[in-house]
Scaffold this active site. Structure first.
Site, PDB file in Angstrom:
ATOM      1  N   ILE A  14      38.331   4.366  21.570  1.00 39.30           N
ATOM      2  CA  ILE A  14      39.537   3.770  20.969  1.00 39.30           C
ATOM      3  C   ILE A  14      39.425   2.249  20.800  1.00 39.30           C
ATOM      4  CG2 ILE A  14      41.084   5.620  21.704  1.00 39.30           C
ATOM      5  CD1 ILE A  14      42.109   3.672  23.917  1.00 39.30           C
TER       6      ILE A  14
ATOM      7  N   LEU B 290      47.541  11.500  33.590  1.00 35.77           N
ATOM      8  CA  LEU B 290      48.539  11.962  32.625  1.00 35.77           C
ATOM      9  C   LEU B 290      47.905  12.850  31.557  1.00 35.77           C
ATOM     10  CD1 LEU B 290      51.411  11.969  31.543  1.00 35.77           C
ATOM     11  CD2 LEU B 290      50.912   9.791  30.387  1.00 35.77           C
TER      12      LEU B 290
ATOM     13  N   TYR C  11      46.475  -7.251  34.081  1.00 36.88           N
ATOM     14  CA  TYR C  11      46.844  -5.886  33.691  1.00 36.88           C
ATOM     15  C   TYR C  11      48.209  -5.874  33.000  1.00 36.88           C
ATOM     16  CZ  TYR C  11      48.541  -1.089  34.247  1.00 36.88           C
ATOM     17  OH  TYR C  11      49.080   0.158  34.027  1.00 36.88           O
TER      18      TYR C  11
END
Length: 282
Positions: free
Chosen positions: A38, A12, A126
């Site tokens: 991050i 993406l 997940y």
């Protein structure tokens, strides 16, 4: 606006970068782990202040679904904690955030398309970590939007489409699961939708986005081979029980896209048209 894109080396993220050229009115900071970790809260706060960031599109995630079962700590840091850090930092500035999430927040026991209001019930590491990530983003950033997507593929990175083309050329026979139903999403179409959101403005909340239509992994593979001109590989249908994996996968994860289509006046392409477009580029 100054816009931070995380996970820019992923499927993406790469598609977002290609579309940035057609939206030159904004300044983009395309980052991956080399430019911005991050999972480091201090690094995020410094970056956002130094670059006067107005909005974030978080494309970064731990997406190795089966490996996540044995790597829960890392998966949690990337999918749950990191979005919280991003949301808190941009929230302090009064900015906005788009968090990309997944159909894996559902257990797949429904038989009709999942709306945004449907009860979440993830049954994999997940899925659980991505759901916590959703909660955290909404908690720390008022101007936030969650976009759940499914079965993502593109011309970039490793994905199901590329794998099936490669295996179709290498092997005389393939077994593919037919009792898991969903909708593929061409990452470029999702990127187009994200830019529509950025241009029209964030309407906070949860949204679903995939291409139109409904198929199984088996049907998807047959279409991939047909469009790619692969005729020498026999594809046979498998039950999920014949192909056990460490992580549970939803048997039915079709997403209802009515909300995002109506809110942003989006025309969503049919999965097979987008697949043909992607394969032509490959």
């Amino acid at each position: 606006m100054n816009i931070l894109i995380t996970g820019c080396n992923g499927q993406l993220g790469n598609e977002m970068q290609l579309l940035e050229e057609s939206h030159p009115q904004h300044t983009y900071f395309n980052t991956d782990v080399q430019e911005l970790d991050i999972t480091d809260q201090e690094a995020i706060e410094t970056f956002i202040e130094n670059h006067q960031i107005d909005g974030i599109v978080n494309c970064a995630a731990y997406t190795a679904v089966d490996k996540a079962e044995d790597n829960e700590e890392l998966c949690t840091r990337l999918n749950a904690e990191a979005p919280a850090y991003l949301a808190a930092a941009i929230g302090k500035r009064g900015g906005w955030m788009i968090q990309i999430s997944t159909d894996y927040v559902f257990d797949g026991t429904q038989h009709t398309p999942y709306t945004e209001e449907a009860d979440t019930c993830p049954n994999s590491v997940y899925g659980k970590t991505k759901l916590v990530g959703e909660f955290n983003v909404q908690k720390f950033c008022e101007q936030s939007m969650i976009i759940r997507t499914a079965w993502l593929y593109s011309t970039f990175g490793n994905n199901f489409v590329k794998t099936m083309i490669r295996l179709g050329k290498e092997k005389p026979e393939l077994g593919v699961i037919f009792d898991q139903i969903g909708t593929p999403t061409y990452a470029r179409d999702l990127a187009v939708a994200i830019f529509a959101v950025i241009e029209q403005g964030i309407v906070p909340g949860i949204y679903h986005f995939s291409n139109e239509g409904v198929i199984s992994w088996y049907d998807f593979t047959k279409a991939i081979h047909r469009i790619a001109g692969i005729t020498t590989c026999h594809v046979r249908p498998l039950h999920t029980s014949e192909y056990p994996t460490p992580a549970n996968r939803p048997h039915y994860s079709v997403l209802d896209k009515t909300k995002i289509k109506q809110t942003y006046n989006l025309e969503v392409p049919y999965w097979e048209e987008s697949l043909a477009e992607c394969i032509a580029k490959l």
